[in-house]
Design an enzyme around this catalytic site. Structure first.
Site, PDB file in Angstrom:
ATOM      1  N   LYS A  92     -10.560 -78.389 120.766  1.00 37.18           N
ATOM      2  CA  LYS A  92     -10.408 -79.527 119.852  1.00 37.18           C
ATOM      3  C   LYS A  92      -9.430 -80.598 120.341  1.00 37.18           C
ATOM      4  O   LYS A  92      -9.596 -81.769 120.041  1.00 37.18           O
ATOM      5  CB  LYS A  92      -9.962 -79.030 118.480  1.00 37.18           C
ATOM      6  CG  LYS A  92     -11.071 -78.324 117.710  1.00 37.18           C
ATOM      7  CD  LYS A  92     -10.687 -78.164 116.251  1.00 37.18           C
ATOM      8  CE  LYS A  92     -11.861 -77.701 115.413  1.00 37.18           C
ATOM      9  NZ  LYS A  92     -12.159 -76.261 115.604  1.00 37.18           N
ATOM     10  N   GLU A 114      -9.576 -84.717 108.573  1.00 34.49           N
ATOM     11  CA  GLU A 114      -9.930 -83.652 107.645  1.00 34.49           C
ATOM     12  C   GLU A 114      -9.750 -82.344 108.383  1.00 34.49           C
ATOM     13  O   GLU A 114      -9.832 -82.303 109.612  1.00 34.49           O
ATOM     14  CB  GLU A 114     -11.389 -83.802 107.205  1.00 34.49           C
ATOM     15  CG  GLU A 114     -12.431 -83.195 108.163  1.00 34.49           C
ATOM     16  CD  GLU A 114     -12.490 -83.853 109.539  1.00 34.49           C
ATOM     17  OE1 GLU A 114     -12.033 -85.001 109.680  1.00 34.49           O
ATOM     18  OE2 GLU A 114     -12.999 -83.199 110.488  1.00 34.49           O
ATOM     19  N   SER A 382     -14.440 -71.002 123.202  1.00 36.10           N
ATOM     20  CA  SER A 382     -13.919 -72.246 122.614  1.00 36.10           C
ATOM     21  C   SER A 382     -12.448 -72.177 122.205  1.00 36.10           C
ATOM     22  O   SER A 382     -11.788 -73.203 122.141  1.00 36.10           O
ATOM     23  CB  SER A 382     -14.772 -72.644 121.409  1.00 36.10           C
ATOM     24  OG  SER A 382     -14.850 -71.586 120.471  1.00 36.10           O
TER      25      SER A 382
HETATM   26  C1  LIG Z   1     -13.238 -75.553 115.150  1.00 31.66           C
HETATM   27  C2  LIG Z   1     -13.656 -74.523 116.095  1.00 31.66           C
HETATM   28  C3  LIG Z   1     -15.019 -74.253 116.348  1.00 31.66           C
HETATM   29  C4  LIG Z   1     -16.141 -74.898 115.595  1.00 31.66           C
HETATM   30  O1  LIG Z   1     -16.257 -76.277 115.738  1.00 31.66           O
HETATM   31  P1  LIG Z   1     -17.358 -76.964 116.638  1.00 31.66           P
HETATM   32  O2  LIG Z   1     -17.247 -78.389 116.291  1.00 31.66           O
HETATM   33  O3  LIG Z   1     -18.690 -76.374 116.271  1.00 31.66           O
HETATM   34  O4  LIG Z   1     -17.017 -76.669 118.046  1.00 31.66           O
HETATM   35  C5  LIG Z   1     -15.330 -73.317 117.308  1.00 31.66           C
HETATM   36  N1  LIG Z   1     -14.378 -72.642 117.988  1.00 31.66           N
HETATM   37  C6  LIG Z   1     -13.057 -72.858 117.759  1.00 31.66           C
HETATM   38  C7  LIG Z   1     -12.062 -72.064 118.519  1.00 31.66           C
HETATM   39  C8  LIG Z   1     -12.662 -73.793 116.813  1.00 31.66           C
HETATM   40  O5  LIG Z   1     -11.354 -73.998 116.594  1.00 31.66           O
END
Ligand SMILES: *Cc1c(COP(=O)(O)O)cnc(C)c1O
Length: 400
Positions: A92, A114, A382
């Site tokens: 992010k 948000e 992620s």
């Molecule tokens: C917020 C988040 C997501 C989900 O958000 P996307 O916009 O679909 O990527 C996925 N993995 C992590 C670690 C997150 O913090």
């Protein structure tokens, strides 16, 4: 396939996307669109962006061969794109930096965001501190109760967390409040949106900033794995980490793309957060058209997932389109499968993954044994799971 080049000038990905907002927001979105078009063609902006990603975020994030887990599964080789190693622990931050730099170019000294689980709120509070901007984060009152460590992190970073008491007091209500703030304070304020959804130009802009994930992977894979992956996999909440990985691979033939949604208690139970793979229809939410979980009356329904970051009833318009044209596939992994992959990753690789990412890991672990040993699966890891230890402990009946 013809070369893919979307969205069109009005933000459409086929029938999806666009701008479905009140007249009062149109001027703000037009200003943003024009400004983004300008910086998109300005190499000094991207130089600045890359500089920040390298020195502040710690990019490029490595690619790691999960050898022990792959061996145990006995099939395809699984690699991780280590977004968990970025500053603040997930993908992010790269999006938040891109939008904050744009805000700075536009002379906006106040940013709003948000947040649901608090991860995007923390990323926004972080960049606001980094660039000396005032920061307000809208968060559902229910989420504030559930995510107190992230609320405290935002406060430590100097942000004001605004509780949202309307609706279900969760993410979608926080998004509505953030848009309301933006309309009121548009001269001073930039709205840093946290996923590849919302009205044009957000889905395109967020994708462009996070495409660094797939761009880096394309460069790193030949070096680390000897070639490009057969499959790239990512979890899908709103869809930002997935589109960041997928986009640079869309025009690369032979790379299969799989988005993994939250199956919650199972698709059949109706208690999930899987608009693309769970048989949902199409609707408009937060300013754009996409697949959307709604009831017979068109009311957005409540979603369920063990992972707060995937708990969203809509999904980005580009994923909706990639599903329809068959360029990407979307599947669901339920809570149990995700948790099992979470523990396997801890034990076999020494990496505590985010519960969101664990959905992508679970799909890879399920499919790897059906593939030959020389095949390659690249999972977008992620984020890291430190934020999730209370949830995982709670499920095991342990209070930390
Ligand atoms: C917020 C988040 C997501 C989900 O958000 P996307 O916009 O679909 O990527 C996925 N993995 C992590 C670690 C997150 O913090």
């Amino acid at each position: 396939m013809e070369r893919y080049d979307l969205p069109d000038a009005n933000g459409h990905f086929g029938p999806y996307g666009g701008v479905y907002v009140a007249e009062t927001l149109m001027a703000a979105l037009d200003e943003l669109k024009n400004e983004y078009e300008r910086v998109k063609a300005d190499p000094t902006f991207w130089e600045e962006f890359r500089h920040e990603l390298k020195h502040y975020v710690g990019r490029p994030s490595p690619i790691y061969h999960a050898k022990r887990w792959s061996e145990q599964l006995g099939g395809a080789q699984i690699f991780f794109k280590r977004e968990d190693l970025n500053h603040t622990g997930a993908h992010k931050i790269s999006n938040a930096i891109g939008q904050a730099l744009l805000a700075r170019r536009m002379g906006k000294k106040r940013v709003i965001a948000e947040t649901g689980a608090g991860q995007h709120g923390v990323a926004t509070a972080t960049v606001a501190a980094r660039y000396g901007m005032e920061c307000f984060v809208y968060m559902g009152a229910e989420d504030i109760k559930r995510q107190s460590p992230n609320v405290f992190r935002m406060k430590l970073l100097g942000a004001t967390v605004v509780p949202v008491e309307s609706g279900s007091k969760t993410l979608k209500d926080a998004l509505n409040e953030a848009m309301r703030d933006w309309v009121t304070n548009v001269d001073s304020t930039f709205y840093i949106l946290g996923t590849a959804a919302g009205p044009h130009p957000y889905p395109m802009m967020v994708r462009d900033f996070l495409s660094v994930i797939g761009e880096e992977s394309k460069e790193q894979m030949p070096e680390v794995a000897g070639r490009q992956p057969d499959v790239v996999v990512a979890c899908v909440g709103g869809g930002s980490n997935a589109i960041g990985m997928f986009y640079p691979y869309i025009n690369v033939d032979g790379v299969r793309m799989v988005g993994v949604e939250a199956g919650g208690h199972g698709i059949a139970s109706g208690m999930h957060a899987a608009p693309l793979s769970g048989g949902a229809g199409v609707g408009v939410l937060h300013g754009a058209k996409s697949y959307l979980m709604q009831d017979a009356n068109g009311q957005v329904v409540e979603t369920h997932s063990v992972s707060a970051g995937l708990d969203y009833p809509g999904v980005g318009p580009e994923h909706s389109y990639l599903k329809d044209i068959g360029r990407a596939e979307y599947v669901a992994i339920d809570d149990k499968e995700a948790l099992s992959a979470f523990h396997d990753c801890c034990h076999l690789e020494g990496i505590i993954p985010a519960l969101e990412s664990s959905h992508a890991l679970a799909w890879a672990a399920k499919v790897a044994p059906t593939m030959a040993k020389d095949k390659v699966i690249l999972v977008n890891l992620s984020g890291r799971g430190d934020k999730d230890i209370n949830t995982v402990a709670g499920l095991a009946g342990i209070t930390l």
